[in-house]
Design a protein around this motif. Structure first.
Motif, mmCIF file in Angstrom:
data_model
loop_
_atom_site.group_PDB
_atom_site.id
_atom_site.type_symbol
_atom_site.label_atom_id
_atom_site.label_comp_id
_atom_site.label_asym_id
_atom_site.label_seq_id
_atom_site.Cartn_x
_atom_site.Cartn_y
_atom_site.Cartn_z
ATOM 1 N N ILE A 1 5.996 -4.516 -8.067
ATOM 2 C CA ILE A 1 5.156 -5.225 -7.103
ATOM 3 C C ILE A 1 3.681 -5.029 -7.416
ATOM 4 C CG2 ILE A 1 6.658 -5.260 -5.053
ATOM 5 C CD1 ILE A 1 5.297 -2.516 -4.404
ATOM 6 N N SER A 2 2.854 -5.835 -6.767
ATOM 7 C CA SER A 2 1.411 -5.598 -6.772
ATOM 8 C C SER A 2 1.154 -4.391 -5.879
ATOM 9 C CB SER A 2 0.676 -6.827 -6.240
ATOM 10 O OG SER A 2 -0.706 -6.568 -6.111
ATOM 11 N N LEU A 3 0.543 -3.353 -6.432
ATOM 12 C CA LEU A 3 0.534 -2.051 -5.765
ATOM 13 C C LEU A 3 -0.866 -1.493 -5.565
ATOM 14 C CD1 LEU A 3 2.485 0.234 -4.763
ATOM 15 C CD2 LEU A 3 2.193 1.277 -7.022
ATOM 16 N N LYS A 4 -1.174 -1.192 -4.304
ATOM 17 C CA LYS A 4 -2.340 -0.384 -3.976
ATOM 18 C C LYS A 4 -1.855 1.047 -3.769
ATOM 19 C CE LYS A 4 -5.007 -3.972 -1.577
ATOM 20 N NZ LYS A 4 -5.656 -4.353 -0.294
ATOM 21 N N VAL A 5 -2.500 1.999 -4.418
ATOM 22 C CA VAL A 5 -2.126 3.404 -4.253
ATOM 23 C C VAL A 5 -3.251 4.128 -3.531
ATOM 24 C CG1 VAL A 5 -1.479 5.559 -5.376
ATOM 25 C CG2 VAL A 5 -0.742 3.375 -6.352
ATOM 26 N N THR A 6 -2.929 4.688 -2.378
ATOM 27 C CA THR A 6 -3.902 5.488 -1.636
ATOM 28 C C THR A 6 -3.801 6.929 -2.113
ATOM 29 O OG1 THR A 6 -3.835 4.072 0.315
ATOM 30 C CG2 THR A 6 -4.582 6.327 0.633
ATOM 31 N N PHE A 7 -4.864 7.403 -2.751
ATOM 32 C CA PHE A 7 -4.886 8.755 -3.313
ATOM 33 C C PHE A 7 -5.492 9.734 -2.313
ATOM 34 C CE2 PHE A 7 -4.833 6.060 -7.095
ATOM 35 C CZ PHE A 7 -3.866 6.685 -7.868
ATOM 36 N N ASN A 8 -4.759 10.819 -2.069
ATOM 37 C CA ASN A 8 -5.251 11.902 -1.223
ATOM 38 C C ASN A 8 -5.258 13.227 -1.978
ATOM 39 O OD1 ASN A 8 -5.839 10.783 1.495
ATOM 40 N ND2 ASN A 8 -3.709 10.107 1.354
ATOM 41 N N ASP A 9 -5.220 13.134 -3.303
ATOM 42 C CA ASP A 9 -5.182 14.316 -4.159
ATOM 43 C C ASP A 9 -5.961 13.990 -5.435
ATOM 44 O OD1 ASP A 9 -4.041 15.987 -6.430
ATOM 45 O OD2 ASP A 9 -2.970 16.904 -4.757
ATOM 46 N N ARG B 1 0.868 -1.180 0.000
ATOM 47 C CA ARG B 1 0.000 0.000 0.000
ATOM 48 C C ARG B 1 0.903 1.228 0.000
ATOM 49 N NH1 ARG B 1 -5.255 0.522 1.570
ATOM 50 N NH2 ARG B 1 -5.156 -1.621 2.333
ATOM 51 N N PHE B 2 0.796 2.042 -1.042
ATOM 52 C CA PHE B 2 1.632 3.236 -1.187
ATOM 53 C C PHE B 2 0.784 4.469 -0.896
ATOM 54 C CE2 PHE B 2 3.905 6.274 -4.222
ATOM 55 C CZ PHE B 2 4.910 6.558 -3.307
ATOM 56 N N LEU B 3 1.010 5.078 0.273
ATOM 57 C CA LEU B 3 0.278 6.280 0.653
ATOM 58 C C LEU B 3 0.848 7.485 -0.076
ATOM 59 C CD1 LEU B 3 -0.002 5.902 4.549
ATOM 60 C CD2 LEU B 3 -1.582 5.101 2.796
ATOM 61 N N THR B 4 -0.024 8.314 -0.620
ATOM 62 C CA THR B 4 0.420 9.537 -1.283
ATOM 63 C C THR B 4 -0.287 10.737 -0.663
ATOM 64 O OG1 THR B 4 -1.289 9.384 -3.013
ATOM 65 C CG2 THR B 4 0.835 8.312 -3.445
ATOM 66 N N PRO B 5 0.357 11.907 -0.683
ATOM 67 C CA PRO B 5 -0.200 13.100 -0.035
ATOM 68 C C PRO B 5 -0.906 14.018 -1.027
ATOM 69 C CG PRO B 5 2.077 13.492 -0.592
ATOM 70 C CD PRO B 5 1.733 12.119 -1.137
ATOM 71 N N ILE B 6 -1.294 15.202 -0.553
ATOM 72 C CA ILE B 6 -1.648 16.294 -1.454
ATOM 73 C C ILE B 6 -0.366 16.660 -2.199
ATOM 74 C CG2 ILE B 6 -2.420 18.693 -1.588
ATOM 75 C CD1 ILE B 6 -3.987 18.193 1.009
ATOM 76 N N VAL B 7 -0.434 16.754 -3.524
ATOM 77 C CA VAL B 7 0.787 16.838 -4.327
ATOM 78 C C VAL B 7 0.972 18.236 -4.919
ATOM 79 C CG1 VAL B 7 2.106 15.780 -6.195
ATOM 80 C CG2 VAL B 7 0.400 14.422 -4.953
ATOM 81 N N PRO B 8 2.068 18.918 -4.583
ATOM 82 C CA PRO B 8 2.377 20.189 -5.244
ATOM 83 C C PRO B 8 2.582 19.964 -6.743
ATOM 84 C CG PRO B 8 3.731 19.878 -3.276
ATOM 85 C CD PRO B 8 3.050 18.574 -3.539
ATOM 86 N N ASP B 9 2.191 20.919 -7.554
ATOM 87 C CA ASP B 9 2.286 20.767 -9.008
ATOM 88 C C ASP B 9 3.693 20.420 -9.473
ATOM 89 O OD1 ASP B 9 -0.377 21.265 -9.282
ATOM 90 O OD2 ASP B 9 -0.158 23.369 -9.854
ATOM 91 N N ILE B 10 4.707 20.999 -8.822
ATOM 92 C CA ILE B 10 6.079 20.794 -9.290
ATOM 93 C C ILE B 10 6.551 19.354 -9.075
ATOM 94 C CG2 ILE B 10 6.762 23.202 -8.987
ATOM 95 C CD1 ILE B 10 8.122 22.396 -6.378
ATOM 96 N N TYR B 11 5.833 18.598 -8.226
ATOM 97 C CA TYR B 11 6.229 17.214 -7.973
ATOM 98 C C TYR B 11 5.264 16.198 -8.585
ATOM 99 C CZ TYR B 11 9.538 19.105 -4.572
ATOM 100 O OH TYR B 11 10.564 19.790 -3.975
ATOM 101 N N MET B 12 4.257 16.672 -9.288
ATOM 102 C CA MET B 12 3.240 15.761 -9.812
ATOM 103 C C MET B 12 3.838 14.736 -10.778
ATOM 104 S SD MET B 12 0.026 14.938 -9.638
ATOM 105 C CE MET B 12 -0.891 16.367 -9.023
ATOM 106 N N ASP B 13 4.638 15.192 -11.734
ATOM 107 C CA ASP B 13 5.233 14.272 -12.703
ATOM 108 C C ASP B 13 6.145 13.258 -12.015
ATOM 109 O OD1 ASP B 13 3.940 15.525 -14.783
ATOM 110 O OD2 ASP B 13 5.643 16.781 -15.340
ATOM 111 N N ASP B 14 6.902 13.719 -11.024
ATOM 112 C CA ASP B 14 7.815 12.823 -10.307
ATOM 113 C C ASP B 14 7.056 11.727 -9.569
ATOM 114 O OD1 ASP B 14 9.984 14.331 -11.145
ATOM 115 O OD2 ASP B 14 9.985 15.588 -9.354
ATOM 116 N N LEU B 15 5.929 12.097 -8.961
ATOM 117 C CA LEU B 15 5.180 11.098 -8.199
ATOM 118 C C LEU B 15 4.466 10.115 -9.125
ATOM 119 C CD1 LEU B 15 4.476 10.045 -5.459
ATOM 120 C CD2 LEU B 15 2.554 11.634 -5.348
#
Length: 263
Positions: free
Chosen positions: A69-77, A44-58
Motif C-alpha cells: 500500500i501507499s504508506l505513511k510511517v509515524t516514527f516515535n523512535d 498511516r502506520f504508527l510505530t512506538p519506541i522500539v526495543p533493540d530485539i524487535y528493530m529488525d522485525d519492525l
C-alpha cells in the motif's frame, strides 16, 4: 475492520500503535493493509519506541507494508527513523514525525505551576512546542519528514504551523507518557506478548485520585482540588497515558489537518 469501515475513513486508515511493539508486529496489520489496497487508501502506520530485539522485525514489517500500500510511517523512535532512511530516500514510505518525539513541557499538566518563579524568557523557551528549534527543523529536513504529529494546544499550534511549514496532524487526545513496561498489561495481569491477541489492553483505564504520596512528609496526603484537576481527563490505554480533549476547536488552516480516526 471490514470493507464498510474502510469506506468511511475520510482521513485515512491508522494502523499500529504509539506504545506497543506487539500490536505493530501482529499479523492482523498485514491483513488490514491488504483490504486497504483495494480501496486505494493511504495507510498511516504508527510505530512506538522500539526495543533493540524487535528493530529488525519492525523494519521488515514496514518494508512488507510498503510493497502492499501507499504508506505513511509515524516514527516515535530515532533509531527506527535512521534504520528506515533508505526507504525514505527511495520514496518507498512517507515519513511522519510522531508525538513521542514532539512532546515538550507544554504537555505537562502542571507546567505553569513549575514555571511560576521563572522569568519570562525562561518560560517562553520552555513552555513551547519542542519543534520550535532550528536544530529540530534541520532534523526534519534531513529525514525528508512530510508531516508532524503533535498534541493539540490551541494557543500555540498556529505559531508552530508558521515555523515548520509542514502538515500538522492532531488527534482527539493528548499523548503524555509512554511506559517502559506496559501499564495495562501489568494492571490487568496480561501476559506479554500474547496480550496483543486480545482487546483487553485497548480498554481505557480512567484515573481516579484518592490520595497522593508526600515525599517530604513520607506519608499519604489528601489531594487538594488543584491536584485533582491536574489528573482529570487522564486515562491509560495500552502502554500510553493520554488526556481527553473535550473541546477540540480547531480553525483548520492550509497546513493544519485533523486526524481523528483509528482503524
Amino acid at each position: 475492520m471490514d470493507d464498510e469501515t474502510i469506506e468511511v475513513q475520510s482521513n485515512g486508515v491508522v494502523l499500529g500503535d504509539e506504545g506497543c511493539i506487539y500490536l505493530c508486529l501482529h499479523d492482523s496489520v498485514l491483513d488490514f493493509a491488504k483490504k486497504c489496497k483495494d480501496k486505494q487508501k493511504t495507510v498511516r502506520f504508527l510505530t512506538p519506541i522500539v526495543p533493540d530485539i524487535y528493530m529488525d522485525d519492525l523494519v521488515k514489517r514496514i518494508e512488507d507494508l510498503s510493497r502492499i500500500i501507499s504508506l505513511k510511517v509515524t516514527f516515535n523512535d530515532y533509531g527506527l527513523l535512521h534504520r528506515c532512511s533508505k526507504l525514505i530516500e527511495n520514496k518507498q514510505i512517507i515519513p511522519v514525525f510522531g508525538r513521542v518525539l514532539t512532546r515538550s513541557m507544554l504537555d505537562c499538566n502542571w507546567a505553569k505551576r513549575l514555571l511560576t518563579n521563572e522569568n519570562d524568557k525562561v518560560i517562553a523557551g520552555l513552555y513551547e512546542y519542542s519543534l520550535m528549534d532550528n536544530e529540530k527543523i534541520k532534523l526534519l529536513e534531513e529525514f525528508h519528514i512530510q508531516e508532524i504529529e503533535v498534541n493539540y494546544h490551541p494557543e500555540k499550534i498556529t505559531e508552530l504551523s508558521e515555523v515548520v511549514k509542514l502538515p500538522i496532524v492532531i488527534y482527539n487526545n493528548q499523548l503524555l507518557s509512554v511506559g517502559r513496561v506496559c501499564f495495562s498489561a501489568r494492571y490487568q495481569q496480561l501476559k506479554l506478548p500474547n496480550c496483543a491477541e486480545c482487546m483487553e489492553c485497548r480498554k481505557k483505564l480512567q484515573f481516579s485520585v484518592n490520595k497522593k504520596w508526600s515525599k517530604k512528609r513520607m506519608c499519604y496526603d489528601e489531594p487538594d482540588e488543584e491536584f485533582k484537576q491536574y489528573m482529570s481527563d487522564l486515562y491509560v490505554q495500552g502502554n500510553v497515558v493520554y488526556r481527553n480533549i473535550n473541546d477540540l476547536h480547531l480553525d483548520l488552516q492550509q497546513n493544519v489537518i485533523e486526524e481523528l480516526i483509528y482503524a
